[in-house]
Design an enzyme around this catalytic site. Structure first.
Site, PDB file in Angstrom:
ATOM      1  N   HIS A  16      -8.970  -7.887   3.982  1.00 39.49           N
ATOM      2  CA  HIS A  16      -7.874  -7.210   3.880  1.00 39.49           C
ATOM      3  C   HIS A  16      -6.565  -7.748   3.615  1.00 39.49           C
ATOM      4  CE1 HIS A  16      -6.112  -3.194   5.754  1.00 39.49           C
ATOM      5  NE2 HIS A  16      -5.402  -3.549   4.913  1.00 39.49           N
ATOM      6  N   HIS A  18      -3.314  -7.424   0.747  1.00 32.98           N
ATOM      7  CA  HIS A  18      -2.647  -6.675  -0.398  1.00 32.98           C
ATOM      8  C   HIS A  18      -1.774  -7.847  -1.266  1.00 32.98           C
ATOM      9  CE1 HIS A  18      -3.604  -2.599   1.031  1.00 32.98           C
ATOM     10  NE2 HIS A  18      -3.304  -3.154   2.302  1.00 32.98           N
ATOM     11  N   HIS A 196      -8.228   2.528   3.514  1.00 33.37           N
ATOM     12  CA  HIS A 196      -7.512   2.509   4.835  1.00 33.37           C
ATOM     13  C   HIS A 196      -7.782   3.838   5.502  1.00 33.37           C
ATOM     14  CE1 HIS A 196      -5.500  -0.821   2.898  1.00 33.37           C
ATOM     15  NE2 HIS A 196      -4.498  -0.835   3.461  1.00 33.37           N
ATOM     16  N   GLU A 199      -5.280   3.984  10.593  1.00 35.81           N
ATOM     17  CA  GLU A 199      -4.273   3.048  10.703  1.00 35.81           C
ATOM     18  C   GLU A 199      -3.043   3.773  11.585  1.00 35.81           C
ATOM     19  OE1 GLU A 199      -2.129   1.956   7.267  1.00 35.81           O
ATOM     20  OE2 GLU A 199      -1.349  -0.071   8.303  1.00 35.81           O
ATOM     21  N   ASP A 277      -3.191  -8.430   5.978  1.00 38.19           N
ATOM     22  CA  ASP A 277      -2.583  -7.351   5.319  1.00 38.19           C
ATOM     23  C   ASP A 277      -1.654  -7.564   4.484  1.00 38.19           C
ATOM     24  OD1 ASP A 277      -2.456  -4.502   4.752  1.00 38.19           O
ATOM     25  OD2 ASP A 277      -1.677  -4.137   6.718  1.00 38.19           O
ATOM     26  N   ASP A 278      -0.492  -7.717   4.730  1.00 39.13           N
ATOM     27  CA  ASP A 278       0.927  -8.281   4.024  1.00 39.13           C
ATOM     28  C   ASP A 278       1.527  -9.432   4.508  1.00 39.13           C
ATOM     29  OD1 ASP A 278       0.753  -5.826   2.100  1.00 39.13           O
ATOM     30  OD2 ASP A 278       0.550  -4.760   3.829  1.00 39.13           O
TER      31      ASP A 278
HETATM   32  N1  ADE Z   1      -0.052  -1.071   1.464  1.00 35.83           N
HETATM   33  C1  ADE Z   1       0.112  -2.358   1.723  1.00 35.83           C
HETATM   34  N2  ADE Z   1       0.014  -2.556   3.243  1.00 35.83           N
HETATM   35  C2  ADE Z   1      -0.592  -1.483   3.617  1.00 35.83           C
HETATM   36  C3  ADE Z   1      -0.958  -0.923   4.962  1.00 35.83           C
HETATM   37  N3  ADE Z   1      -1.080  -1.663   5.972  1.00 35.83           N
HETATM   38  N4  ADE Z   1      -1.107   0.423   4.834  1.00 35.83           N
HETATM   39  C4  ADE Z   1      -1.184   1.346   4.088  1.00 35.83           C
HETATM   40  N5  ADE Z   1      -0.879   0.885   2.758  1.00 35.83           N
HETATM   41  C5  ADE Z   1      -0.490  -0.598   2.433  1.00 35.83           C
HETATM   42 ZN    ZN Z   2      -3.528  -2.807   4.284  1.00 36.17          ZN
END
Ligand code: ADE
Ligand code: ZN
Length: 336
Positions: A16, A18, A196, A199, A277-278
């Site tokens: 996971h 991006h 997703h 969340e 994630d990011d």
């Molecule tokens: N795009 C990038 N990170 C995300 C996340 N955690 N949830 C939804 N969209 C995303």
């Molecule tokens: Zn994500």
């Protein structure tokens, strides 16, 4: 071996991530200069100071702004290589990464520039670091079904180089049902299905991911735990959950890592994994997620090894490699 060394020694897969969320402020500034793009920030420190979020939407607004510096194939390639170089240091052996083509085509960057740059980076990264990979095309759920279909059409020449489709961006108000038809079309083309869910959205959205999108893996999934029957179903179906603790903390999905549900997930028989994630926006890459969560919850060798094993069992990869990495993990678990 202490716990941190054990985590560093574990082979891991990241499921996971991006790629646009791995854009570090330093590279953002460099690309802004290279492409003559004006940023509302003067320095790397300014950029980092802006990364305070109360919820998913506050993050997304900054995330879409940040990716505006990505213009050319070379930019996407450099971004991808920077990420692979970084997770190589974390002993990451396999990655399955998302990209958000609509975040680029919406501002006039060709689909081809983005996908070809990322694919080139992934190929070069495998040669340089031995990291195997897959790419997942993620639809932005705040945009229309029609826009998602258009994006799937643009992907037609690259279908054999994509693992699947995903669904990300603003969850609340954009249920999976909105994308049932485009996911069916993607599956008919042989693509896997990821989304997703849970969340910020309710358990009902996770059910829609299962029943309507027919997902092969659930991204996040935290709020599934509010529904015992759903939790049992996810466990019975051996659904892999790609959980992202530092993301959950930064986006206020959890108030403290000490209250993160990862242990509960494992105890309830869920195939949970840890992911970043990011990482540029949430303050940590793969090992940071393992280490900080392990510290907060006092995770055992058994639990950490299980999370790493789950990352490989939930991956789409060469069986011999999966077995090799899993055997390495089991060996480390018996030694520690
Ligand atoms: N795009 C990038 N990170 C995300 C996340 N955690 N949830 C939804 N969209 C995303
Ligand atoms: Zn994500």
């Amino acid at each position: 071996m202490n716990r941190t060394d054990f985590i560093k020694a574990l082979p891991k897969a990241e499921l996971h991530l991006h790629i646009e969320g791995s854009l570090e402020p330093e590279l953002m500034m460099q690309l802004a200069a290279r492409n003559n793009i004006e940023l509302p920030f003067k320095s790397v420190e300014d950029i980092r100071a802006a990364y305070e979020f109360q919820n998913l939407q506050e993050f997304l607004d900054i995330y879409y702004q940040g990716m505006s510096v990505l213009q050319t194939k070379q930019d996407f390639h450099d971004l991808t290589m920077a990420y692979l170089k970084r997770v190589h240091e974390d002993n990451c052996r396999h990655v399955e990464i998302f990209f958000d083509p609509q975040g680029h085509t919406e501002r006039g960057v060709a689909f081809e520039e983005a996908i070809e740059g990322i694919l080139n980076g992934l190929a070069e990264g495998e040669e340089a670091f031995g990291i195997t990979s897959h790419l997942i095309l993620s639809f932005l759920r705040h945009l229309s079904e029609e826009d998602a279909f258009k994006t799937l059409e643009q992907a037609e020449p690259y279908l054999n180089r994509l693992l699947g489709v995903g669904l990300d961006s603003s969850e609340l108000g954009h249920p999976p049902s909105k994308f049932e038809r485009v996911f069916a079309a993607a599956r008919a083309k042989g693509l896997k299905s990821f989304a997703h869910g849970g969340e910020e959205g309710p358990p009902e959205y996770v059910r829609e991911c299962l029943d309507l999108l027919k997902i092969d893996r659930l991204d996040h999934g935290n709020r599934s735990l509010e529904d015992d029957a759903l939790t049992k179903r996810l466990a019975d179906e051996a659904m892999t959950l790609t959980v992202c603790p530092l993301s959950n903390l930064k986006l206020c999905v959890v108030d403290d890592l000490k209250n993160h549900p990862i242990r509960t997930m494992l105890q309830k028989g869920l195939k949970a994994t840890l992911n970043s994630d990011d990482p540029s926006y949430f303050g940590g890459y793969l090992n940071d997620n393992y280490i900080q969560t392990a510290e907060a919850l006092d995770l055992s060798t058994e639990e950490l090894g299980t999370l790493a094993l789950n990352s490989f069992s939930g991956a789409y990869m060469d069986e011999a490699l999966r077995e090799k990495y899993s055997a390495e993990i089991r060996q480390l678990m018996t030694q520690s």
